[in-house]
Write a protein that holds these residues in place. Sequence first.
Motif, PDB file in Angstrom:
ATOM      1  N   LEU A 187      91.922 108.484 140.467  1.00 18.88           N
ATOM      2  CA  LEU A 187      91.094 109.629 140.796  1.00 18.88           C
ATOM      3  C   LEU A 187      89.649 109.221 141.076  1.00 18.88           C
ATOM      4  CD1 LEU A 187      90.882 112.676 141.120  1.00 18.88           C
ATOM      5  CD2 LEU A 187      90.458 112.852 138.650  1.00 18.88           C
ATOM      6  N   ALA A 188      89.136 108.255 140.307  1.00 13.90           N
ATOM      7  CA  ALA A 188      87.745 107.816 140.472  1.00 13.90           C
ATOM      8  C   ALA A 188      87.589 106.756 141.553  1.00 13.90           C
ATOM      9  CB  ALA A 188      87.216 107.278 139.144  1.00 13.90           C
TER      10      ALA A 188
ATOM     11  N   ASN B 112      85.971  99.573 131.018  1.00 12.51           N
ATOM     12  CA  ASN B 112      84.582  99.235 130.685  1.00 12.51           C
ATOM     13  C   ASN B 112      83.761 100.487 130.379  1.00 12.51           C
ATOM     14  OD1 ASN B 112      85.016  96.509 131.013  1.00 12.51           O
ATOM     15  ND2 ASN B 112      84.224  96.437 133.105  1.00 12.51           N
ATOM     16  N   VAL B 113      83.953 101.540 131.177  1.00 11.10           N
ATOM     17  CA  VAL B 113      83.214 102.780 130.949  1.00 11.10           C
ATOM     18  C   VAL B 113      83.638 103.422 129.640  1.00 11.10           C
ATOM     19  CG1 VAL B 113      82.804 105.120 131.797  1.00 11.10           C
ATOM     20  CG2 VAL B 113      82.820 103.196 133.402  1.00 11.10           C
TER      21      VAL B 113
ATOM     22  N   GLU C 180      76.369 105.359 139.326  1.00  7.86           N
ATOM     23  CA  GLU C 180      77.249 106.129 140.206  1.00  7.86           C
ATOM     24  C   GLU C 180      78.716 105.949 139.829  1.00  7.86           C
ATOM     25  OE1 GLU C 180      79.110 108.377 143.053  1.00  7.86           O
ATOM     26  OE2 GLU C 180      77.053 108.434 142.282  1.00  7.86           O
ATOM     27  N   VAL C 181      79.105 104.699 139.559  1.00  2.00           N
ATOM     28  CA  VAL C 181      80.500 104.438 139.154  1.00  2.00           C
ATOM     29  C   VAL C 181      80.771 105.082 137.804  1.00  2.00           C
ATOM     30  CG1 VAL C 181      82.125 102.634 138.453  1.00  2.00           C
ATOM     31  CG2 VAL C 181      80.738 102.339 140.517  1.00  2.00           C
TER      32      VAL C 181
ATOM     33  N   ARG D 118      81.381 108.759 138.277  1.00  2.03           N
ATOM     34  CA  ARG D 118      82.703 109.067 138.838  1.00  2.03           C
ATOM     35  C   ARG D 118      83.802 108.936 137.791  1.00  2.03           C
ATOM     36  NH1 ARG D 118      81.917 105.364 143.277  1.00  2.03           N
ATOM     37  NH2 ARG D 118      83.986 104.520 142.847  1.00  2.03           N
ATOM     38  N   VAL D 119      83.720 107.894 137.006  1.00  2.00           N
ATOM     39  CA  VAL D 119      84.740 107.691 135.979  1.00  2.00           C
ATOM     40  C   VAL D 119      84.678 108.791 134.929  1.00  2.00           C
ATOM     41  CG1 VAL D 119      85.507 106.168 134.099  1.00  2.00           C
ATOM     42  CG2 VAL D 119      84.872 105.194 136.322  1.00  2.00           C
ATOM     43  N   GLU D 120      83.475 109.128 134.481  1.00  4.87           N
ATOM     44  CA  GLU D 120      83.341 110.173 133.458  1.00  4.87           C
ATOM     45  C   GLU D 120      83.816 111.525 133.990  1.00  4.87           C
ATOM     46  OE1 GLU D 120      79.233 109.838 132.439  1.00  4.87           O
ATOM     47  OE2 GLU D 120      79.578 108.268 130.924  1.00  4.87           O
TER      48      GLU D 120
END
Length: 331
Positions: free
Chosen positions: A11-12, A21-22, A32-33, A36-38
């Motif tokens: 999805l991200a 990692n996030v 920005e990454v 998107r992940v969150e």
Amino acid sequence: MASTLKDVAQLADVSVKTVSNVVNGYPHVSPEVRRRVETAVAHLGYRPNVFARTLRTGRTGVLALVLPGADVPYPHDLAREVVRAAAGRGYRVVIEQVGPDDERPAPSLGAARPLPVDGVLVSAPVAPTELVEALTVAGRSVVLVGGEVRDGRCDRVSVDVAQAAEDATTHLLRAGRRRIAAIGAYPRESADGYHRALRRAGLAAVPGQRLPASRHRRADGYRAARALLAQPDRPDAIFCYSDPLAIGAMRAAFDAGLRVPVDVAVIGIGDIEEGRYSRPTLSTVAVDTGFLAGEAVARLTARIDQPGAAIARVTVPHSVLPRESTGPAVR
């Protein structure tokens, strides 16, 4: 069906490793990454499998914070800031409270009933040798926070208590006080700073005017101050090694028919909220609790990552906050 790391990654539009990692709080991810992940995590309702992660890495993602019992007010600020700092590094925090040294300390952290945590922060005034020994035997990473307790096996993040005591006593001297008494529960380093300030001013501590206190409680400060103020040559100022002791000392002065600061000035250490609203307001030595907590958590996570690294001593800054209980300083 529960979402997986792979679902979040798709999805991200990132790799599974990036999602990991996030989720685990690693800092080297672009804003920005991370956003998107969150967003994907929130949309899918993804929840990390903590048990699987523990089996894979040998870590729980949990730290423990050991604090004094409820009769000591200052740890609440410390607990809040430790939780905040730990969250920023991907950790959760469990809190254990212990009583005075004659009570059994934090049994769930010792070797007999080990709580599954990666490391332990111990508020140093409640760090009896038995607790540190139990944690060491259990293979815990330990950092002592604040206070005067020293242990060569543990990292320590603390204010320079000797310098803090010297600065507090110097403030009283600048306010024109000359018969300065002291009340303290952990007197070694604080006593050094107190005597150093007196010597620099050409004064010596009056025999019988440095009294111990069994704990850092208001009642202990009250009892010690009552004894000091009943002396024929009573002090004109009292330096207390904590704010709760100083609050008790101010009440003792009031009960003795004395005025603070006109007849006796009082200063403490800790900058607890009560002192900001007492009457008179309490002069104190303050430390930035957020900075202290951040340094302690950073030191502990570094110790977890590198258990064999050299023992570290981190000193955090402090400042004297003059308030009504000592009157205006003399320049």
